[in-house]
Scaffold this motif. Structure first.
Motif, short mmCIF file in Angstrom:
data_model
loop_
_atom_site.label_atom_id
_atom_site.label_comp_id
_atom_site.label_asym_id
_atom_site.label_seq_id
_atom_site.Cartn_x
_atom_site.Cartn_y
_atom_site.Cartn_z
N TYR A 136 50.31 47.73 40.63
CA TYR A 136 49.45 47.14 39.61
C TYR A 136 50.27 46.72 38.39
O TYR A 136 50.13 45.61 37.88
CB TYR A 136 48.36 48.14 39.22
N CYS A 137 51.16 47.59 37.92
CA CYS A 137 52.02 47.27 36.78
C CYS A 137 52.90 46.06 37.07
O CYS A 137 53.09 45.19 36.21
CB CYS A 137 52.88 48.47 36.40
N GLU A 138 53.43 46.00 38.29
CA GLU A 138 54.27 44.86 38.67
C GLU A 138 53.45 43.57 38.63
O GLU A 138 53.93 42.54 38.15
CB GLU A 138 54.86 45.09 40.05
N ARG A 139 52.21 43.61 39.12
CA ARG A 139 51.34 42.42 39.07
C ARG A 139 51.08 42.00 37.63
O ARG A 139 51.11 40.80 37.31
CB ARG A 139 50.02 42.67 39.80
N LEU A 140 50.81 42.98 36.75
CA LEU A 140 50.58 42.66 35.34
C LEU A 140 51.80 41.99 34.73
O LEU A 140 51.68 41.00 33.98
CB LEU A 140 50.25 43.93 34.56
N GLU A 141 52.98 42.51 35.00
CA GLU A 141 54.21 41.93 34.46
C GLU A 141 54.42 40.51 34.98
O GLU A 141 54.77 39.61 34.22
CB GLU A 141 55.41 42.80 34.84
N ARG A 142 54.19 40.34 36.26
CA ARG A 142 54.39 39.01 36.85
C ARG A 142 53.39 38.01 36.28
O ARG A 142 53.74 36.87 35.98
CB ARG A 142 54.25 39.11 38.37
N GLU A 143 52.14 38.42 36.11
CA GLU A 143 51.13 37.54 35.52
C GLU A 143 51.48 37.18 34.08
O GLU A 143 51.32 36.03 33.66
CB GLU A 143 49.75 38.20 35.59
N ALA A 144 51.95 38.16 33.31
CA ALA A 144 52.34 37.90 31.92
C ALA A 144 53.53 36.95 31.87
O ALA A 144 53.57 36.03 31.05
CB ALA A 144 52.67 39.21 31.21
N PHE A 145 54.49 37.16 32.78
CA PHE A 145 55.66 36.27 32.83
C PHE A 145 55.23 34.86 33.19
O PHE A 145 55.67 33.88 32.59
CB PHE A 145 56.68 36.79 33.83
N ALA A 146 54.33 34.73 34.17
CA ALA A 146 53.85 33.41 34.59
C ALA A 146 53.09 32.72 33.46
O ALA A 146 53.25 31.50 33.25
CB ALA A 146 52.98 33.53 35.83
N ALA A 147 52.30 33.47 32.71
CA ALA A 147 51.56 32.90 31.58
C ALA A 147 52.53 32.42 30.51
O ALA A 147 52.38 31.31 29.98
CB ALA A 147 50.59 33.92 31.00
N ARG A 148 53.53 33.25 30.19
CA ARG A 148 54.53 32.85 29.19
C ARG A 148 55.31 31.63 29.66
O ARG A 148 55.60 30.73 28.88
CB ARG A 148 55.47 34.03 28.91
N TYR A 149 55.65 31.59 30.94
CA TYR A 149 56.37 30.44 31.50
C TYR A 149 55.53 29.17 31.33
O TYR A 149 56.05 28.14 30.92
CB TYR A 149 56.67 30.69 32.98
N GLY A 150 54.23 29.27 31.63
CA GLY A 150 53.34 28.12 31.48
C GLY A 150 53.25 27.64 30.05
O GLY A 150 53.25 26.43 29.78
N GLU A 151 53.16 28.59 29.09
CA GLU A 151 53.11 28.23 27.68
C GLU A 151 54.41 27.56 27.22
O GLU A 151 54.40 26.61 26.46
CB GLU A 151 52.87 29.47 26.82
N THR A 152 55.53 28.08 27.71
CA THR A 152 56.84 27.58 27.28
C THR A 152 57.18 26.23 27.90
O THR A 152 57.66 25.33 27.21
CB THR A 152 57.94 28.60 27.64
#
Length: 110
Positions: free
Chosen positions: A78-94
């Motif tokens: 679950y923690c790994e999924r949260l990290e990956r989702e946060a990274f993907a969101a930040r990537y999209g914003e950037t």
């Protein structure tokens, strides 16, 4: 955790989690084999001291049982999924586009 000038940590994990101080190797060695295996497969550094604290918590709840190990493994996933989702969101914003791994619908490499 060392400052970013002396650390190779370049993710947004420090915004999501707190890293506890301690001997990472000693904590890693104290974990059950199944948990150690999963920590080594984690897409990011799972921070062994943090995992050891979680393991103690799950042992208090379930005892030192396979059920406690499974519960902790599910939580690490679950923690790994949260990290990956946060990274993907930040990537999209950037970059204004979908994370290439998500766009390709490929799993995390282990």
């Amino acid at each position: 955790m060392p400052e970013s000038a002396t650390s190779n940590e370049r993710t947004l994990r420090h915004e999501m989690w707190r890293r506890y101080d301690g001997d990472d190797w000693a904590a890693f060695e104290a974990l059950p084999v199944s948990i150690r295996r999963r920590v080594t497969e984690h897409a990011y550094d799972a921070w062994s001291v943090n995992v050891m604290i979680l393991w103690r918590h799950y042992k208090r709840i379930y005892g030192r049982t396979a059920r406690a190990e499974r519960a902790l493994l599910r939580y690490l996933d679950y923690c790994e999924r949260l990290e990956r989702e946060a990274f993907a969101a930040r990537y999209g914003e950037t970059y204004g586009m979908t994370l290439p791994h998500d766009a390709a619908a490929v799993p995390v490499l282990r």
